[in-house]
Design a protein around this motif. Structure first.
Motif, PDB file in Angstrom:
ATOM      1  N   ARG A  49       3.417  14.382  -6.772  1.00 29.89           N
ATOM      2  CA  ARG A  49       4.218  14.084  -5.574  1.00 29.89           C
ATOM      3  C   ARG A  49       5.686  13.932  -5.949  1.00 29.89           C
ATOM      4  N   PRO A  50       6.569  14.003  -4.961  1.00 31.57           N
ATOM      5  CA  PRO A  50       7.992  13.844  -5.257  1.00 31.57           C
ATOM      6  C   PRO A  50       8.286  12.437  -5.762  1.00 31.57           C
ATOM      7  N   PRO A  51       9.334  12.292  -6.562  1.00 30.27           N
ATOM      8  CA  PRO A  51       9.697  10.950  -7.036  1.00 30.27           C
ATOM      9  C   PRO A  51      10.137  10.058  -5.877  1.00 30.27           C
ATOM     10  N   CYS A  52       9.963   8.753  -6.081  1.00 32.56           N
ATOM     11  CA  CYS A  52      10.334   7.771  -5.069  1.00 32.56           C
ATOM     12  C   CYS A  52      11.400   6.847  -5.650  1.00 32.56           C
ATOM     13  N   TRP A  53      12.573   6.833  -5.019  1.00 31.48           N
ATOM     14  CA  TRP A  53      13.684   5.989  -5.432  1.00 31.48           C
ATOM     15  C   TRP A  53      13.645   4.713  -4.581  1.00 31.48           C
TER      16      TRP A  53
ATOM     17  N   TYR B  16      21.450   6.794 -11.365  1.00 28.08           N
ATOM     18  CA  TYR B  16      21.419   7.933 -10.446  1.00 28.08           C
ATOM     19  C   TYR B  16      22.692   7.933  -9.619  1.00 28.08           C
ATOM     20  N   ALA B  17      22.875   8.993  -8.835  1.00 27.26           N
ATOM     21  CA  ALA B  17      24.074   9.154  -8.021  1.00 27.26           C
ATOM     22  C   ALA B  17      25.316   9.084  -8.917  1.00 27.26           C
ATOM     23  N   ALA B  18      26.465   8.768  -8.331  1.00 26.68           N
ATOM     24  CA  ALA B  18      27.718   8.787  -9.087  1.00 26.68           C
ATOM     25  C   ALA B  18      27.860   7.585 -10.006  1.00 26.68           C
ATOM     26  N   ALA B  19      27.537   6.414  -9.485  1.00 25.40           N
ATOM     27  CA  ALA B  19      27.763   5.200 -10.284  1.00 25.40           C
ATOM     28  C   ALA B  19      26.782   4.103  -9.896  1.00 25.40           C
ATOM     29  N   SER B  20      25.511   4.446  -9.756  1.00 26.91           N
ATOM     30  CA  SER B  20      24.521   3.471  -9.318  1.00 26.91           C
ATOM     31  C   SER B  20      23.334   3.443 -10.264  1.00 26.91           C
ATOM     32  N   ARG B  21      22.596   2.354 -10.163  1.00 26.93           N
ATOM     33  CA  ARG B  21      21.290   2.238 -10.817  1.00 26.93           C
ATOM     34  C   ARG B  21      20.284   1.870  -9.734  1.00 26.93           C
ATOM     35  N   VAL B  22      19.266   2.665  -9.600  1.00 25.26           N
ATOM     36  CA  VAL B  22      18.224   2.337  -8.643  1.00 25.26           C
ATOM     37  C   VAL B  22      17.322   1.275  -9.266  1.00 25.26           C
ATOM     38  N   ASP B  23      16.806   0.374  -8.454  1.00 21.48           N
ATOM     39  CA  ASP B  23      15.993  -0.716  -8.999  1.00 21.48           C
ATOM     40  C   ASP B  23      14.707  -0.205  -9.632  1.00 21.48           C
ATOM     41  N   PHE B  24      14.055   0.763  -8.958  1.00 25.44           N
ATOM     42  CA  PHE B  24      12.826   1.333  -9.510  1.00 25.44           C
ATOM     43  C   PHE B  24      12.758   2.821  -9.176  1.00 25.44           C
TER      44      PHE B  24
ATOM     45  N   PRO C   8       0.806  -1.226   0.000  1.00 23.12           N
ATOM     46  CA  PRO C   8       0.000   0.000   0.000  1.00 23.12           C
ATOM     47  C   PRO C   8       0.839   1.276   0.000  1.00 23.12           C
ATOM     48  N   GLU C   9       1.961   1.259   0.697  1.00 26.41           N
ATOM     49  CA  GLU C   9       2.792   2.461   0.810  1.00 26.41           C
ATOM     50  C   GLU C   9       3.419   2.873  -0.519  1.00 26.41           C
ATOM     51  N   LEU C  10       3.395   1.973  -1.505  1.00 22.98           N
ATOM     52  CA  LEU C  10       4.031   2.266  -2.790  1.00 22.98           C
ATOM     53  C   LEU C  10       3.025   2.337  -3.934  1.00 22.98           C
ATOM     54  N   THR C  11       1.770   2.585  -3.609  1.00 18.83           N
ATOM     55  CA  THR C  11       0.741   2.706  -4.639  1.00 18.83           C
ATOM     56  C   THR C  11       0.520   4.172  -5.004  1.00 18.83           C
ATOM     57  N   GLY C  12      -0.173   4.382  -6.119  1.00 24.66           N
ATOM     58  CA  GLY C  12      -0.587   5.728  -6.509  1.00 24.66           C
ATOM     59  C   GLY C  12       0.365   6.472  -7.410  1.00 24.66           C
ATOM     60  N   TYR C  13       1.425   5.829  -7.862  1.00 24.74           N
ATOM     61  CA  TYR C  13       2.365   6.484  -8.774  1.00 24.74           C
ATOM     62  C   TYR C  13       1.956   6.201 -10.218  1.00 24.74           C
ATOM     63  N   ALA C  14       2.081   7.219 -11.058  1.00 21.33           N
ATOM     64  CA  ALA C  14       1.646   7.089 -12.445  1.00 21.33           C
ATOM     65  C   ALA C  14       2.625   6.273 -13.282  1.00 21.33           C
ATOM     66  N   ASN C  15       3.906   6.379 -12.951  1.00 26.43           N
ATOM     67  CA  ASN C  15       4.916   5.722 -13.768  1.00 26.43           C
ATOM     68  C   ASN C  15       5.895   4.936 -12.894  1.00 26.43           C
ATOM     69  N   ILE C  16       6.296   3.767 -13.386  1.00 30.80           N
ATOM     70  CA  ILE C  16       7.275   2.924 -12.703  1.00 30.80           C
ATOM     71  C   ILE C  16       8.365   2.581 -13.708  1.00 30.80           C
ATOM     72  N   ARG C  17       9.581   3.050 -13.433  1.00 28.24           N
ATOM     73  CA  ARG C  17      10.703   2.794 -14.338  1.00 28.24           C
ATOM     74  C   ARG C  17      11.752   1.940 -13.628  1.00 28.24           C
ATOM     75  N   PRO C  18      12.169   0.826 -14.212  1.00 26.03           N
ATOM     76  CA  PRO C  18      13.217   0.008 -13.606  1.00 26.03           C
ATOM     77  C   PRO C  18      14.604   0.448 -14.048  1.00 26.03           C
ATOM     78  N   GLU C  19      15.589   0.148 -13.225  1.00 26.40           N
ATOM     79  CA  GLU C  19      16.998   0.306 -13.574  1.00 26.40           C
ATOM     80  C   GLU C  19      17.322   1.702 -14.100  1.00 26.40           C
ATOM     81  N   VAL C  20      17.149   2.711 -13.241  1.00 26.00           N
ATOM     82  CA  VAL C  20      17.403   4.096 -13.615  1.00 26.00           C
ATOM     83  C   VAL C  20      18.740   4.543 -13.027  1.00 26.00           C
TER      84      VAL C  20
END
Length: 237
Positions: free
Chosen positions: A131-135, A116-124, A102-114
């Protein structure tokens, strides 16, 4: 998430070079399977331990068999433990699509493997205009040395510690960040960071939480046909 069918039962002979495991199947065949887990696999790599493997007829594969599940003894008997670290992201993708968490519902878009940071990929990366983006970073948990208690990691996990720092940096930018630990077993009611095996990660999880990173732990429902994210369990700090 449905597992490849049918799975074949056998017993572990040895796990070696991280990605190889020898087994004797119940019909007597001796096979070498791919082990999709680079960790120490404490408690789920023991000679004689029951295991379930899938088979692929893909001619490009070096090993046709893949280790999927291991049988681990617990207070209520033997339970299934998912050791394939390729599955948690798929399980989370399915849970996001079905609104299981439930805490992760309500987002319009879900992108995998993005990236970010210096040398990382966030899973989603979850985004929505309102609302602010959720990493969202996902970790696989299979270790349990105490009845009812899941632990992570089972060896040094410097990369996972860096991911926590990256998440905290997103919170500092005004974004939302979540560390989601997926417990691929049914016999745990609590989770704790394994300070004994990786004190740096344990400290990093505490620091990240204090910085505003949300720590969520969800256990799975396990069978030889299907694994799915099923219920939240408590984080013991």
């Amino acid at each position: 998430m449905l597992l490849p069918q049918p799975l074949t039962h056998g017993r572990i002979v040895q796990r070696y070079k991280r990605f190889f495991v020898d087994l004797v199947l119940d019909d007597g065949r001796e096979v070498t399977a791919h082990c999709p887990n680079s960790g120490a696999m404490l408690g789920v790599n023991l000679p004689g331990q029951g295991a379930w493997v899938s088979w692929s007829d893909d001619p490009k594969r070096k090993l046709a068999w893949t280790l999927q599940l291991v049988e681990a003894a617990g207070p209520d008997g033997t339970g299934l433990v998912g050791v394939n670290t390729m599955l948690p992201n798929k399980l989370v993708a399915e849970a996001l699509a079905t609104g299981t968490i439930p805490e992760l519902t309500g987002y319009a878009n879900i992108r995998p493997e993005v990236k970010y940071a210096a040398a990382s990929r966030v899973d989603f990366l979850l985004t929505d205009p309102d609302r602010p983006p959720c990493w969202l970073e996902v970790k696989n948990v299979h270790l349990s040395r105490t009845a009812g208690l899941a632990e992570f990691p089972d060896c040094k996990a410097a990369r996972s510690t860096r991911h926590l720092e990256d998440l905290a940096a997103q919170v500092a930018e005004g974004h939302r960040a979540v560390a989601l630990l997926v417990v691929q077993r049914e016999d745990c009611e609590e989770f704790t960071a394994c300070r004994e095996l990786d004190p740096a990660f344990a400290r990093g999880l505490d620091v990240a939480a204090e910085a505003g990173v949300e720590v969520m732990v969800w256990a799975c429902a396990m069978s030889t046909e299907e694994i799915r994210i099923a219920r939240p369990i408590a984080w013991r700090r």
